[in-house]
Design an enzyme around this catalytic site. Structure first.
Site, PDB file in Angstrom:
ATOM      1  N   CYS A  84       7.271   0.373   6.852  1.00 15.26           N
ATOM      2  CA  CYS A  84       8.689   1.703   7.530  1.00 15.26           C
ATOM      3  C   CYS A  84      10.232   1.222   6.698  1.00 15.26           C
ATOM      4  O   CYS A  84      10.855   0.955   5.204  1.00 15.26           O
ATOM      5  CB  CYS A  84       8.930   1.537   8.603  1.00 15.26           C
ATOM      6  N   HIS A  89       2.421   1.458  10.010  1.00 16.66           N
ATOM      7  CA  HIS A  89       2.765  -0.111  10.599  1.00 16.66           C
ATOM      8  C   HIS A  89       1.611  -0.472  10.467  1.00 16.66           C
ATOM      9  O   HIS A  89       0.944  -0.216  11.685  1.00 16.66           O
ATOM     10  CB  HIS A  89       3.983   0.147  11.630  1.00 16.66           C
ATOM     11  N   GLU A 141       1.323  -4.128  10.927  1.00 20.23           N
ATOM     12  CA  GLU A 141       1.382  -4.633  11.854  1.00 20.23           C
ATOM     13  C   GLU A 141       1.336  -4.296  13.611  1.00 20.23           C
ATOM     14  O   GLU A 141       0.955  -4.494  14.792  1.00 20.23           O
ATOM     15  CB  GLU A 141       2.811  -5.695  11.393  1.00 20.23           C
TER      16      GLU A 141
END
Lengths: 223, 79
Positions: A85, A194, A196
């Protein structure tokens, strides 16, 4: 294996990125943008957020920070680098990855679970996936529209530099549904979604994102 | 103090959704004569001493604008 996670003023997802690194089995090492100190890490993650408030352009000021200059130099000699991002925006602004991220075509911040088609399963960050696999991870951005000149896009496609592509709808108007790209050597990867945030059943839509962090661990073991 | 102005605007081939939103608003206000709007940034730099064009051009082209997506115009004082 020690994986550095850079914190900039305005980073939001550095803690989640460090958590993903730990769940993958590596040791997360906090790095500070203002220091010339990579702490001998084996790989680096630039996390999401709004570094420097996205002033000037998203990622522009962070890309000129002391540590990112060191990351650029280290990446040129093979250090694996992942930009997520805002981290992807920083890598584009720093010239490590081609193209740029601009205001979403619909002008809205878009936050949802997103399907991604893995087109390259041989980069330092995607080797634990299968080519052609579809994964689901969150996407959340206001300036995530990937753009480049048509000739550059043709060249990237020709060189197989598109790592992940949006499927089931393009959340931001990115050219050719591109969600993430890689450097020529496959060591530097940037993507807007994302991974994560998709590492545990409790908090993510899947655990599909963990593969990015496991991949770099495996590539280090294999090296 | 000399004032240097730098204007930055998205390249023609990069779509500008902000400009399009402004154009849409103009249409709703009855200003049908405006054909297109491109939104950009305008920087005003107070510089010390005689402006160094080469340095200012570097500032404009490497930080104030991203040459991948933006065109930049440098306006030096004309006195």
């Amino acid at each position: 294996m020690r994986i550095g996670v850079i914190t900039f003023p305005g980073s939001l997802d550095d803690v989640d990125a460090a958590r993903a690194v730990r769940l993958a089995g590596a040791e997360p090492v906090p790095l500070w943008h203002g220091e010339h100190d990579l702490k001998d890490v084996d790989a680096v993650v630039l996390p999401g957020g709004f570094s420097y408030g996205d002033y000037l352009r998203a990622g522009a000021i962070a890309a000129r920070s002391p540590l990112v200059q060191d990351v650029v130099a280290a990446a040129r000699t093979g250090l694996p680098v992942l930009g997520i991002c805002n981290g992807f925006q920083v890598l584009c602004e720093a010239g490590l990855l081609p193209g740029a991220l601009t205001r979403n075509s619909h002008l809205h911040f878009r936050n949802r679970d997103q399907g991604l088609l893995v087109e390259r399963a041989d980069t330092a960050w995607t080797s634990s996936y299968a080519q052609g696999q579809t994964i689901v991870v969150p996407v959340k951005n206001g300036e995530g529209r990937y753009v480049a000149a048509d000739a550059d896009l043709d060249r990237l496609e020709g060189e197989g530099r598109v790592v992940v592509r949006y499927v089931g709808g393009n959340p931001n108007g990115s050219s050719r549904d591109i969600a993430g790209v890689t450097s020529a050597d496959g060591r530097v990867v940037g993507l807007m979604p994302h991974p994560e945030h998709a590492v545990e059943e409790l908090t993510g839509p899947s655990t599909d994102g963990l593969g990015f962090f496991v991949s770099v661990l495996q590539s280090a073991v294999a090296a | 103090m000399p004032v240097v102005v730098v204007d930055v605007v998205l390249k023609q081939e990069i779509s500008d959704p902000q400009g399009q939103a402004v154009l849409g608003a103009l249409g709703r206000l009855g200003h049908s004569g405006v054909r297109s709007v491109r939104q950009g940034k305008h920087f005003v730099l107070d510089v010390e001493g005689e402006p160094d064009e080469a340095e200012l051009r570097q500032i404009a082209e490497t930080l104030l604008a991203n040459p991948v997506i933006e065109d930049v115009e440098l306006h030096l004082p004309t006195d």
